[in-house]
Design an enzyme around this catalytic site. Structure first.
Site, short mmCIF file in Angstrom:
data_model
loop_
_atom_site.label_atom_id
_atom_site.label_comp_id
_atom_site.label_asym_id
_atom_site.label_seq_id
_atom_site.Cartn_x
_atom_site.Cartn_y
_atom_site.Cartn_z
N CYS A 99 37.95 38.12 25.77
CA CYS A 99 38.30 36.75 25.43
C CYS A 99 39.80 36.57 25.64
O CYS A 99 40.58 37.38 25.14
CB CYS A 99 37.92 36.47 23.97
SG CYS A 99 38.44 34.85 23.41
N GLU B 94 40.20 37.57 39.66
CA GLU B 94 39.31 36.41 39.61
C GLU B 94 39.15 35.82 38.21
O GLU B 94 38.05 35.77 37.65
CB GLU B 94 37.92 36.77 40.19
CG GLU B 94 37.97 37.05 41.67
CD GLU B 94 36.61 37.47 42.25
OE1 GLU B 94 35.68 37.72 41.47
OE2 GLU B 94 36.50 37.54 43.48
N GLU C 82 40.05 38.31 49.52
CA GLU C 82 38.73 38.89 49.79
C GLU C 82 38.02 37.97 50.77
O GLU C 82 37.71 36.83 50.45
CB GLU C 82 37.90 39.02 48.50
CG GLU C 82 38.55 39.91 47.46
CD GLU C 82 37.69 40.09 46.21
OE1 GLU C 82 36.53 39.64 46.21
OE2 GLU C 82 38.20 40.68 45.24
N GLN D 46 26.04 46.86 45.28
CA GLN D 46 25.59 47.77 46.34
C GLN D 46 24.98 47.02 47.52
O GLN D 46 24.92 47.56 48.62
CB GLN D 46 24.62 48.80 45.79
CG GLN D 46 23.38 48.25 45.17
CD GLN D 46 22.52 49.38 44.56
OE1 GLN D 46 21.63 49.89 45.20
NE2 GLN D 46 22.84 49.76 43.34
#
Ligand SMILES: [Zn+2]
Ligand SMILES: [Zn+2]
Ligand SMILES: [Zn+2]
Lengths: 639, 639, 639
Positions: free
Chosen positions: A109, A144, A315, A364
């Protein structure tokens, strides 16, 4: 500026013998940057205060000496399991009152002071160790913010923080009661500690209450980030950055960005088309393996503003991901297209996520440049080709656009608190504005409602801007030849009241919103001469001339003195008319773009980007499917 | 009776200087009534026992001396924040076990005795102060019981209350086990305090358990209301009323109404079309800005029954609201149309909600007769025009209709507990019945299953009436020439068992339901000769004649001795056939109405109401779009 | 084997006087078996240790002496209310952390050792009393494991059990961290008691964590069942069985079945079509009152494998049920059709649920062979007719099919943990495989991935089989002439990692999955020559020959050495091509079946079953609507 490429890498996921080979192959692929470390806290500090930096020292050494510039992440998005034993109340709580448990990431938090202290502790240690290491060329703080709906937390620390924040904002509880109109349903408070978080109320809470909580929640992100910045600044000269996400508006990126040197973002064109964009089925099908033709550019332009000109893609999606409802592969050429498009919009670095697909855990099924067993994935060759393209391209300089959109995160919070119609949201309105400008072949800037006055624009649009306070009218009229506001611009005060002085309340424009309508998706309000409003209609009065009218004679667009007010949420046809009218008014050349072909201008080039699966012939140039055509201005008058 | 107009007003929301001007403008608009006070507890009693009546004294004085009759609301729908510190367990709990927190309204559990004591305390104080004040001409108790799904609460006080209620109903737990069939899955109880509330069970709870809890929950509302009535009765001679909502069936309005003098309801035609009506997209689009043509009339007729003839519209939608999924504006004329339609159905008063749009809090986007900055909203002129219409209309008297629908709230609870098919619900079935009668131009009464026997009807319909117990068959055969029951009528006992003596179990009709089917929306069961059943089919046996049959030869309608049983949920075509057959049987004149045109007869008039956007020519009369044509019977034979 | 009929009966629901009449009528209907007792715990033991077996003694006596063989149920699916006072923490907890309360059935957590002890206690007492009673011919343990989503519980006992289970599986927490790849997001644990259940995490938990929890949850069901088996075995020679449900895959039925003698299942063709089958609206409409033509056969064949050849239908739907979204009645003939179809697939007994419809509690709308007031329901005559059919049919013997599907419950758990695309699930893929084989007129066996090697098949299909470990490749190549794997076969290890050695990792097939795509429903990948893949595509590389290719030239089917790998989820056309190719390869005769007509071969017969509402002419035989044609092989060469 000469754009470069990079990649995200996780040395802790692979045996140490592979690192050097990986580094050499990265360099061979034409990559210059490598980001590491942002999820590695459990390997850096497996148990409290037991620090293991040896492996990270070696990883930086191996990557750096291979010729790669390292971006080092602070690992605070993934506190280890032992952290919960030290701080059992550090977890966020969702709107249903449920604890958001350990077992994935971002399990904290923003209001938990004990966790913030742990973050500054580990960041100080890392800053002291690597702050002056020449191989560490940049620092990423956390990862992020806001992803997985983590900005807003309904925890006890958030409650106490919110009460303190309110006391600070309003001074007295009477002032707060007055500002929020709490008399309405006898909701008046006698003290700040009576004020709860605005979840789980019987029916909707006061939107002023919600908006205040959203402002507070954004401020907590800003403070969390700044706590790390304040530690790192004295310890390093390397630039500090954060990697934002796509269409996450829960905190004010301009405010976080003000404390950082570079804005970066994580661009997943195919995932985002699937999971966070309003578009009809045909559009989603047409661009299934390419992504929406405006979504990336929108964020490139927005984060260029957030980074005050300096921005990266941290990214870049290289193949199918694991997290969207559907996860198809990019069409051949798209990874290169996305990379070059980012460069066209000013990216300093485009960094692929990730080097090698992990064979384990949550991601994955997320492709990398290599398969889990080290075979080249399709994106590897495209990265290599992009590196060659960049080498040929040489230096590239951004210029100020003729057109800007005024973007305001708090407007998203306001309209989420009180949408009035289920089809209405801020992003959707702004994105439809951006699309319209791009259909006209325009390069677009974003500007914020605060910060330094930005001038020199021919046209500024401020759709859905909730609050026109301070000197905003002045800034608009000074900043451009024509400002287009509405719909729902200037509709509320900062405390979520309808301004008694009238909406939008512009001194230069005699136009007032008297009544508002929201519409279901199957209903439009046709405009005389073509196009229609949908979702939202402001009913206008006032002496400013009607520039467009609805078929029932009520005004669709009013304007005077370089200020226009648009009464509805335009469909594409209406947007195109308005852009054309505005362009004529301010002498702005337009370039009508076919569906999926987009154009971007830099100091030196015209970029033509073809998101479609067929070649497009445009202005004498043939742009192949999923391809980019770059024209040097010194050889072309116009494109 | 000469119908009047009124308005809802919140003096506590506006500076005291505005009150007199507002009052004068109300009178000038032709309004006679003003409702105040129902959300003002925090201003009447800002801290416990610190009473501030001075402002309310002055508000009543200002409004009353301007010529307005005051409806004074008890403020119990919005307990102030301090109430929670006195009674921390007074909040309701939802079906998921979540506390429903402070921050909006209706934040109380009907079973909390401490809160009920607070309510009677404040009501006694107000009754003592204003009960004999001649300016206070009526009292509204609380506000919109059941709104925001607040009838049913899963709190601890509700649990204890339910256990006591069960002990009272069943005497012994063995009797309860037997009545509920708890042997079924070894659900037998050894004591009443073992019985939990019927939420969060592994799979669905026993429908007998659910129905008992729903009866209890309804009784708690009745008791809550009666506690205030009992306090006020000795203190005032003014009539007591409550403002019910649209399509909220969670408590028995007949029982609450029995303790009051007048029923009122809050009519939001456009909001209700959007948020609580099963209708196809084309219908919702056609009536988007007018509301469903039968929804208002349905509730007018229902609440006329609840009020034993005396009823008002307490809150009439005047423009866009804030709370529906889509909130378009009424078309010009609709506010007047709704008002006159209410009058045609017997409303004594039509009161607009609200005088001036609030610029703050939850309902700031809810239109009033004035805008937040005091400009006339479109409805103001329509209210004025309606006042003129009423002045011309003169006295108006209701007459008993030829046709009645037997309405039973408990049937809704029963079928919600065990719908058997997701398309089936009680309101939907009854509303389709009502629509069919209205398509035939009939005026309709509602009657309840209890209370005094109502006779003199040609036709009574009792679709979906769960339980035929007591003297109900007698009441039906005495009450009318022909009673039409089914589908799903008499299907269960009061304890939610299938009657072993057979369904529906009418002594006068040899007809039994052997098997029941529910159908998906894309499947109909065609009836020989036209029309079809949908959603629901009862398979019938018995010697009563088949009046209609399905295409597979099974009975669709059986009847004898003035009792018909209808085997399925009719589509429109089948309903029209059945209504025509019944009308022929009992000599009932029909008037086929076009879509959106509706007809209502009073002692003195025929009202023709046109909900469509085009003029309609009918029976020689042209009714303009969104308009009402009123024909005096003394000048017309027939319409 | 001569198939028999039976019925489910609840003596505790009816007055004792009715028992003998009921028993005689059962015998008269041609029924041989009666199941009782499975929900009667509150009548057997109304308060703790106060046992009341007298009524059950008499019920068994009455039924048995009438000529019926009794199946006695252990009552553990419905613990009485007093059990919760002894074991307040025995309730399961759902994924949202909510207690799943008393008031229906299956209100227990499989991990609660105290409740398991109560179960073995009551089962021991019953076994001692009735184990050698010759009238008790079989025992059913518990009832419908997993129904109402009850396999998985997030309770504290489950948490502690899971931690122990993990310690047992992995030995050390470091091994677990390694196996799960917990380094990924710093999710590493320092001890087993730090590992929580995988619900309520911020974003998705590690799929390895989820899969382990699903394996554990399945093992708890196996252990729960085995605890009762271990008590009963020494006390009786009667066979032990359990009644499984349709499309409930949450526990490994093969493992539960390994401890039992007979598999039975509860077949509700119409309910299952409505509530648990992916099919388009037209298909659901065409088979609304018949059920899906392959759904019953699928489960018959699957449970034949689970029962190692011995299986029953324990509950056969006889009419409308109460629990599906829509509950229409079976068409005339369907109850008989379903019964004979079960027999064709090898059912030893088909038992109807239930004898008489209960007039009370949750299933009062669930039809029986009799109505609540004892009239014959439509199914009674069909049961009688079926008994006659069976008498004529004589002995019937199952033979091994030419084709088998390898079925694996854990693959469902794996793909539920990480679906990668919302349209992908294991059952859907396997069911589409089964349908394709049935469209080709084939009889099909299911085989498990463990247990004895099953050989002699021409063709084995293993779609979506998550993990190819152990000797599975060997078992496949030994077991059949041609094995078809894919899509998503061999895609993960048992610990949910991508095998670094490559997917699917077959030594005999040079073919590897490099990249995976999931697709939205409106997108297909066309295959050269016809048909398409949908939902899922594996992109293949390797030297094995391409047997089919997509239109972009990538392989759609690769194969060599009797091993084929299928790259996508085939649509019907592609499945039909693949089945035809495979049939040609292994010399398997096909019989193209029209929609709704299905064929099943036994040692002695061909069964032709017509699920459609029209007669079908096929191969010279006319099969009436909703009817079965049985051809004796000794009189027909071929059908
Ligand atoms: Zn050019
Ligand atoms: Zn007339
Ligand atoms: Zn034949």
């Amino acid at each position: 500026m000469n754009p470069e490429l990079g990649v995200c890498y996780y040395p802790e996921h692979w045996s140490e013998e592979m690192w050097a080979t990986d580094a050499a192959r990265m360099v061979e692929t034409g990559l210059s940057w490598v980001r590491i470390g942002e999820f590695a806290w459990s390997r850096i500090e497996p148990t409290p205060d037991d620090l293991h930096f040896d492996w990270l020292d070696r990883a930086i050494e191996v990557l750096g000496t291979a010729g790669l510039k390292v971006v080092l992440g602070t690992p605070t998005a993934t506190p280890p399991r032992w952290m919960l034993e030290k701080h059992p109340d550090m977890l966020a709580v969702d709107a249903q009152g449920q604890l958001r448990k350990f077992g994935s990431r971002r399990h904290y938090c923003f209001s938990h002071q004990g966790y913030i202290a742990e973050c500054t502790r580990i960041v100080r240690i890392m800053g002291e160790r690597y702050g002056r290491n020449p191989l560490v060329a940049a620092w990423q703080i956390d990862n992020e913010y806001g992803c997985h709906d983590t900005t807003v937390s309904y925890s006890q620390p958030a409650l106490r923080g919110f009460q303190r924040w309110l006391a600070n904002q309003y001074g007295s509880v009477d002032a707060l009661n007055e500002a929020w109109g709490n008399v309405f349903w006898s909701m008046e408070y006698a003290s700040f500690d009576q004020i709860d978080l605005p979840n789980l109320t019987v029916t909707e809470p006061n939107p002023a209450h919600v908006l205040a909580f959203r402002r507070f929640s954004s401020d907590q992100v800003v403070a969390f980030n700044k706590a790390q910045v304040d530690v790192l600044r004295p310890l390093t000269n390397a630039p500090l950055l954060h990697n934002y996400m796509g269409r996450i508006l829960d905190f004010d990126h301009f405010k976080v960005g003000a404390d950082l040197d570079i804005a970066t973002w994580d661009s997943y064109p195919i995932g985002f088309l699937s999971d966070r964009l309003e578009a009809d089925e045909a559009h989603k099908k047409a661009f299934l393996q390419q992504g929406d033709p405006d979504m990336q550019a929108f964020h490139h332009d927005l984060y260029r503003a957030v980074g005050r000109g300096r921005w990266w893609v941290m990214e870049q999606q290289p193949g199918p991901v694991n997290w969207a409802p559907y996860n198809p592969a990019p069409l051949p050429g798209m990874v290169r297209l996305w990379s070059l498009e980012a460069v066209a919009h000013g990216a300093e670095v485009v960094s692929y996520f990730r080097w090698r697909q992990a064979p384990f855990a949550q991601e994955q099924m997320h492709a990398g440049l290599l398969t889990p067993n080290n075979k080249p994935a399709p994106a590897l060759a495209e990265a290599r080709q992009t590196a060659d393209d960049l080498a040929k391209l040489g230096a590239l300089t951004q210029t100020q656009a003729d057109v800007a959109i005024l973007f305001d995160y708090a407007s998203d919070w306001a309209w989420a608190a009180q949408p009035q119609g289920v089809e209405f949201n801020y992003f959707r309105l702004v994105f439809s504005t951006y699309r319209a400008l791009r259909r006209a072949g325009l390069s677009v800037d974003f500007i914020s409602a605060t910060g330094a006055l930005q001038s020199g624009y021919k046209l500024i649009l401020a759709p859905g801007l909730a609050t026109l306070d301070g000197d905003l009218e002045h800034r608009l009229t000074e900043g451009c030849d024509l400002a287009i506001l509405g719909p729902r611009t200037g509709a509320i005060t900062r405390d979520f009241q309808i301004p008694i002085s009238g909406r939008p309340g512009l001194s230069g424009l005699d136009c007032e919103v008297d009544l508002v309508e929201s519409l279901p998706p199957n209903v439009q309000r046709k405009v005389e001469g073509g196009g229609a409003a949908q979702h939202w209609v402001d009913r206008l009065s006032g002496d400013a001339p009607d520039l467009l009218t609805f078929c029932d004679r009520t005004p669709a667009l009013k304007g005077e003195n370089g200020l226009w007010y648009l009464a509805g949420f335009p469909d594409e046809a209406l947007w195109d008319r308005i852009v054309a009218m505005a362009a004529q008014k301010v002498d702005l050349p337009l370039h009508s773009m076919p569906d999926g072909l987009r154009r971007r201008e830099t100091e030196q080039h015209f970029f033509l980007v073809n998101y479609t699966t067929a070649p497009v012939l445009w202005d004498g140039h043939k742009i192949a499917a999923c391809d980019v055509t770059i024209l040097r201005k010194d050889r072309h008058d116009q494109s």
